[in-house]
Design a protein around this motif. Sequence first.
Motif, PDB file in Angstrom:
ATOM      1  N   PHE A  34       0.798  -1.191  -0.089  1.00  0.00           N
ATOM      2  CA  PHE A  34      -0.179   0.073   0.029  1.00  0.00           C
ATOM      3  C   PHE A  34       0.706   1.290   0.020  1.00  0.00           C
ATOM      4  N   ARG A  35       0.536   2.073  -1.263  1.00  0.00           N
ATOM      5  CA  ARG A  35       1.554   3.226  -1.131  1.00  0.00           C
ATOM      6  C   ARG A  35       0.873   4.372  -0.505  1.00  0.00           C
ATOM      7  N   ALA A  36       1.522   4.998   0.418  1.00  0.00           N
ATOM      8  CA  ALA A  36       1.238   6.063   1.334  1.00  0.00           C
ATOM      9  C   ALA A  36       2.112   7.273   1.042  1.00  0.00           C
ATOM     10  N   PRO A  37       2.504   8.042   0.143  1.00  0.00           N
ATOM     11  CA  PRO A  37       3.564   9.110  -0.013  1.00  0.00           C
ATOM     12  C   PRO A  37       3.397  10.018   1.183  1.00  0.00           C
ATOM     13  N   ALA A  38       4.257  10.300   1.844  1.00  0.00           N
ATOM     14  CA  ALA A  38       4.185  11.059   3.076  1.00  0.00           C
ATOM     15  C   ALA A  38       4.710  12.449   3.156  1.00  0.00           C
ATOM     16  N   LEU A  39       5.306  12.902   1.987  1.00  0.00           N
ATOM     17  CA  LEU A  39       5.896  14.138   2.154  1.00  0.00           C
ATOM     18  C   LEU A  39       6.154  14.775   0.718  1.00  0.00           C
ATOM     19  N   ASP A 178      -2.140  15.684  -1.244  1.00  0.00           N
ATOM     20  CA  ASP A 178      -3.340  14.682  -1.024  1.00  0.00           C
ATOM     21  C   ASP A 178      -2.863  14.046   0.180  1.00  0.00           C
ATOM     22  N   THR A 179      -3.459  14.080   1.094  1.00  0.00           N
ATOM     23  CA  THR A 179      -3.234  13.484   2.443  1.00  0.00           C
ATOM     24  C   THR A 179      -3.856  12.036   2.525  1.00  0.00           C
ATOM     25  N   ARG A 180      -5.007  11.827   1.637  1.00  0.00           N
ATOM     26  CA  ARG A 180      -5.929  10.758   1.967  1.00  0.00           C
ATOM     27  C   ARG A 180      -4.998   9.420   2.020  1.00  0.00           C
ATOM     28  N   PRO A 181      -4.178   9.082   1.078  1.00  0.00           N
ATOM     29  CA  PRO A 181      -3.296   7.873   1.224  1.00  0.00           C
ATOM     30  C   PRO A 181      -2.582   7.631   2.518  1.00  0.00           C
ATOM     31  N   LEU A 182      -2.137   8.787   2.970  1.00  0.00           N
ATOM     32  CA  LEU A 182      -1.396   8.724   4.501  1.00  0.00           C
ATOM     33  C   LEU A 182      -2.317   8.550   5.574  1.00  0.00           C
ATOM     34  N   GLN A 183      -3.560   9.246   5.579  1.00  0.00           N
ATOM     35  CA  GLN A 183      -4.416   9.151   6.692  1.00  0.00           C
ATOM     36  C   GLN A 183      -4.959   7.483   6.508  1.00  0.00           C
ATOM     37  N   ALA A 184      -5.300   7.157   5.246  1.00  0.00           N
ATOM     38  CA  ALA A 184      -5.813   5.690   5.204  1.00  0.00           C
ATOM     39  C   ALA A 184      -4.503   4.563   5.949  1.00  0.00           C
ATOM     40  N   VAL A 211      -1.012  13.177  11.060  1.00  0.00           N
ATOM     41  CA  VAL A 211      -2.305  13.014  10.259  1.00  0.00           C
ATOM     42  C   VAL A 211      -3.220  11.815  11.332  1.00  0.00           C
ATOM     43  N   ALA A 212      -2.541  11.221  12.112  1.00  0.00           N
ATOM     44  CA  ALA A 212      -3.289   9.846  12.846  1.00  0.00           C
ATOM     45  C   ALA A 212      -4.493  10.648  13.720  1.00  0.00           C
ATOM     46  N   GLU A 213      -5.603   9.975  13.594  1.00  0.00           N
ATOM     47  CA  GLU A 213      -6.734  10.384  14.432  1.00  0.00           C
ATOM     48  C   GLU A 213      -6.315   9.939  15.909  1.00  0.00           C
ATOM     49  N   ASP A 214      -5.630   8.844  15.870  1.00  0.00           N
ATOM     50  CA  ASP A 214      -5.078   8.455  17.509  1.00  0.00           C
ATOM     51  C   ASP A 214      -3.811   7.784  17.365  1.00  0.00           C
TER      52      ASP A 214
END
Length: 274
Positions: A34-39, A178-184, A211-214
Amino acid sequence: MDAHALAGLRVVSFEARRAEELATLVERHGAEVFRAPALREAPLPAGAEALAFARALEAGSVDAVVLLTGVGTRALAYALAAECPRFGELLGRTRVVARGPKPLAALRELGVAGARAVPEPHTSREVLGVVGGLGLPPGALVAVQEYGAPVPALADGLRARGFRVLRVPVYRWALPDDTRPLQAAAARVAAGAVDVALFTHSAPVEHLFRVAEDADRVRAGLRRAVVASVGPVTSEALEAHGVPADLEASPPRMGPLAALVAARARAVLAAKRS
């Protein structure tokens, strides 16, 4: 190459610039990535520090320049193109310390030779060692091209050795557009739906927790997974958030990181979950 070494394992990668390359390296071993580019790298305009650096270079008052990244070296040359058109020439007249092959490559593009290379793993400790070997007198001015964020360990270490420090920030690390992949990805980690987490940079560690909710659940999820770090700097960022790296690549590069994960991740995961 064992094409099944990671078969069935759920891997999250926070790499941005070379996301597809890293994912491909890991997918070759059977992993689901799962790809979650973070910066992203956000260039800064030529600010007061960069202009002060250009003036000091022209005056011949810079005793050494420390270049920490290739991207930053190129960005600095671009930002100063109008203010300091002889940037490459002036840089070649002072002592230059390059932290690894990327700033060395950028220097070659500028026609600057003779830079002192920092050995692996390219941390502030190694940079300080190279600067310390330059024979600079007390009070010497050392300009440091920063990358993304201040580097207090390096600046403080230089000052402790009696040098003056001129910080030269040229870009900053920012969250992706787009922070949605990182949040996911944060949600997957928190839910325990990740087996291996790949960190190739220190900034994605900070951004993941931002970006983490918890944050506590993300921390717990990482502790149940295999946390793979590209090198000591990234491992230190993980430790700062209470997440020790299970695997650390040596040398600190993506290829060795992928190979290390393929060789050891399954066994480490089994041990952690037994």
